[in-house]
Scaffold this active site. Structure first.
Site, PDB file in Angstrom:
ATOM      1  N   LEU A  15       0.975  -1.112   0.067  1.00  0.00           N
ATOM      2  CA  LEU A  15       0.612   0.244   0.066  1.00  0.00           C
ATOM      3  C   LEU A  15       0.613   1.365  -0.053  1.00  0.00           C
ATOM      4  O   LEU A  15       0.553   1.661  -0.718  1.00  0.00           O
ATOM      5  CB  LEU A  15      -0.992   0.202   1.303  1.00  0.00           C
ATOM      6  CG  LEU A  15      -1.700  -1.155   1.546  1.00  0.00           C
ATOM      7  CD1 LEU A  15      -3.466  -0.927   2.609  1.00  0.00           C
ATOM      8  CD2 LEU A  15      -3.088  -1.070   0.045  1.00  0.00           C
ATOM      9  N   GLY A  16       2.346   1.054   0.323  1.00  0.00           N
ATOM     10  CA  GLY A  16       3.451   2.784   0.860  1.00  0.00           C
ATOM     11  C   GLY A  16       4.387   1.944   1.276  1.00  0.00           C
ATOM     12  O   GLY A  16       4.598   1.107   1.718  1.00  0.00           O
ATOM     13  N   SER A  19      10.545   5.412   5.655  1.00  0.00           N
ATOM     14  CA  SER A  19      11.958   5.394   5.459  1.00  0.00           C
ATOM     15  C   SER A  19      11.862   4.241   6.949  1.00  0.00           C
ATOM     16  O   SER A  19      12.647   3.847   6.541  1.00  0.00           O
ATOM     17  CB  SER A  19      12.258   6.558   5.874  1.00  0.00           C
ATOM     18  OG  SER A  19      11.502   7.247   7.929  1.00  0.00           O
ATOM     19  N   ALA A  20      10.569   3.722   7.731  1.00  0.00           N
ATOM     20  CA  ALA A  20      10.720   2.820   8.763  1.00  0.00           C
ATOM     21  C   ALA A  20      10.200   1.541   7.418  1.00  0.00           C
ATOM     22  O   ALA A  20      10.205   0.677   8.641  1.00  0.00           O
ATOM     23  CB  ALA A  20      10.107   3.555  10.110  1.00  0.00           C
ATOM     24  N   GLY A  21       9.646   1.896   6.919  1.00  0.00           N
ATOM     25  CA  GLY A  21       9.348  -0.054   6.527  1.00  0.00           C
ATOM     26  C   GLY A  21       8.178   0.070   5.564  1.00  0.00           C
ATOM     27  O   GLY A  21       7.330   1.456   4.920  1.00  0.00           O
ATOM     28  N   THR A  22       7.585  -0.794   5.239  1.00  0.00           N
ATOM     29  CA  THR A  22       6.358  -0.977   4.431  1.00  0.00           C
ATOM     30  C   THR A  22       5.524  -1.097   4.694  1.00  0.00           C
ATOM     31  O   THR A  22       4.902  -1.647   5.594  1.00  0.00           O
ATOM     32  CB  THR A  22       6.516  -2.081   3.223  1.00  0.00           C
ATOM     33  OG1 THR A  22       8.297  -1.264   2.811  1.00  0.00           O
ATOM     34  CG2 THR A  22       5.958  -1.846   1.650  1.00  0.00           C
ATOM     35  N   LYS A  36       1.722  -3.260   8.636  1.00  0.00           N
ATOM     36  CA  LYS A  36       3.635  -2.725   8.414  1.00  0.00           C
ATOM     37  C   LYS A  36       5.207  -3.743   9.077  1.00  0.00           C
ATOM     38  O   LYS A  36       4.958  -3.266  10.068  1.00  0.00           O
ATOM     39  CB  LYS A  36       3.769  -0.891   9.506  1.00  0.00           C
ATOM     40  CG  LYS A  36       4.844  -0.780   9.357  1.00  0.00           C
ATOM     41  CD  LYS A  36       4.684   1.099   9.445  1.00  0.00           C
ATOM     42  CE  LYS A  36       5.419   2.255   9.171  1.00  0.00           C
ATOM     43  NZ  LYS A  36       4.628   3.661   8.950  1.00  0.00           N
ATOM     44  N   ASP A 130       5.200  12.145  16.548  1.00  0.00           N
ATOM     45  CA  ASP A 130       5.175  12.007  14.976  1.00  0.00           C
ATOM     46  C   ASP A 130       4.221  12.445  14.834  1.00  0.00           C
ATOM     47  O   ASP A 130       3.515  12.276  13.613  1.00  0.00           O
ATOM     48  CB  ASP A 130       6.413  10.791  14.997  1.00  0.00           C
ATOM     49  CG  ASP A 130       6.649  11.135  13.218  1.00  0.00           C
ATOM     50  OD1 ASP A 130       7.230  12.092  12.432  1.00  0.00           O
ATOM     51  OD2 ASP A 130       6.959  10.495  12.261  1.00  0.00           O
TER      52      ASP A 130
END
Length: 421
Positions: A15-16, A19-22, A36, A130
């Site tokens: 889906l996207g 920088s932290a993962g997919t 995630k 964040d």
């Protein structure tokens, strides 16, 4: 291509990326989920995995309609994943990029939803750390709220904290997205619930104006502004709403509202905002941001690691400075990164006058590239007008002189002629 995540989940399609993962669309025992999958280098960090497991109870226990729930945490070989509720919709950044700015009623309704989610998290002792448009999801299948807004849910709780391990970020490093960082984080203080309020107020300002109050230019300049600059008023919004923004953007954490108070007071503003169109203010020029960056960097160059090139930032409008080198925009943009904490002398100088002040549409800011260009055009126009005026005066003088000669008598003409032999 499908892949197994632990023993209970299957990831079907991406889906996207961030920088932290997919983030994957997945399937679990109870139906569709969002998975995630954190980066492999994070999964191989035993210290981070330990922190991940320690946070499990808190993250799984955070249950609120305005929070994207975490259903499970998977640690399996090289896989480190959060299994989350699937929200059928888009993130707030995508909507903001499409519409540039929102009508005040819709913007306030969305931020009030997020404030409710933060209130639940803070009551459970969890600080998000964040808050930004990328981490706010809009449920397109939910009922429409004030101003036609879709229900907003806050996601990615705990991710910044998980990544921000002592070994990864020493006392001289900070994690976050520059545009939304509270001053106390920049000064090296530990984050409390107040940092989320500051970030959420920044998001509200951005939804109303189309740009963040202290963003633009090099990250070092952005960080300085958070500490040294005061927010500039937005023209066209009710004074009560502006005072809320100012209070939540206060430099002192104790001066800010709590999340529950912010949500309640924002909803009190909704009747006053009904039918109000989006604000008509101009975004600061990119050239102004470049000027601010150069002023903050000084002759020795920037004091912070270079961000991604302007082209990678998507140019023109943007909300956050993506500091992950080479990262490409996507629907799940994370910009977690390490930055050096600026020294007190760096924060004290070089930032005055660099805050990006909004103004009425079409009016250039003094000193900006547009202002200088307009001044050049005025000088050229005045110069041309002066030449034309001089030419007109010259022609008028010639006509007047010619007219005098035509009326001269023959005697006068003969008198002025040279004598003959």
């Amino acid at each position: 291509m499908a892949r197994k995540i632990g023993s209970r989940y299957t990831a079907h399609q991406i889906l996207g990326r961030g920088s932290a993962g997919t983030v994957w669309l997945g399937e679990g025992p109870e139906g569709p989920v969002a998975i995630k999958l954190l980066r492999e280098d994070l999964a191989s960090d035993q210290e981070l995995v330990g922190r991940f497991v320690q946070e499990r109870t808190a993250l799984l226990g955070l249950d609120h309609p305005r929070v994207v729930g975490v259903r499970d945490l998977v640690v399996d070989g090289n896989d480190l994943a959060l299994v989350m509720d699937l929200v059928r919709g888009t993130d707030l950044r995508t909507r903001l990029e499409r519409e540039r700015r929102l009508a005040p009623e819709a913007a306030v309704a969305i931020v009030a939803d997020v404030a409710d989610g933060l209130a639940a998290a803070h009551a459970a002792g969890i600080v998000h750390r964040d808050v930004k448009p990328e981490n706010v999801l809009l449920d397109m299948q939910g009922p429409l709220g004030p101003g036609g807004s879709h229900p907003a849910l806050l996601t990615d709780f705990g991710v910044a904290k998980l990544i921000d391990t002592p070994r990864r970020t020493r006392a001289t490093k900070i994690i976050g997205t520059p545009d939304y960082l509270a001053p106390e984080i920049i000064e090296g203080l530990p984050p409390t619930a107040s940092v989320d309020i500051y970030a959420l107020a920044t998001v509200l300002y951005e939804l109303l104006a189309g740009f963040t109050p202290f963003g633009g230019g090099h990250p070092g300049a952005v960080l300085r502004r958070h500490v040294t600059e005061t927010v500039v008023p937005l023209p066209g919004i009710p004074d009560e709403l502006w005072q809320l923004l100012v209070q939540c953007l206060a430099k002192a954490p104790a001066s800010r509202l709590r999340a529950s108070e912010l949500g309640a007071r924002l909803r009190q503003q909704l009747p006053l905002l009904a039918g109000m169109p989006p604000l008509d203010v101009d975004e600061p020029d990119e050239a102004e941001a470049d000027d601010a960056e150069a002023a903050a960097a000084g002759p020795a160059g920037p004091a912070y690691d270079d961000p991604a090139p302007h082209a990678a930032r998507g140019g023109g409008r943007r909300g956050a400075v993506p500091l992950v080198r080479g990262s490409a925009p996507d629907s799940n943009r994370d910009t977690h990164t390490s930055m050096r904490v600026p020294a007190p002398d760096e924060l004290a100088g070089g930032a005055r006058g660099t805050a990006r002040a909004p103004r009425a549409a079409g009016v250039p800011r003094p000193g900006s590239a547009r202002h200088r260009a307009a001044a050049r055009r005025r000088r050229i126009t005045l110069g041309v007008a002066g030449v034309v005026l001089a030419a007109v005066v010259g022609v008028g003088t010639w006509v007047a002189t010619s007219g005098g000669d035509a009326d001269a008598t023959p005697q006068d003409t003969e008198t002025s002629a040279p004598a003959g032999p």
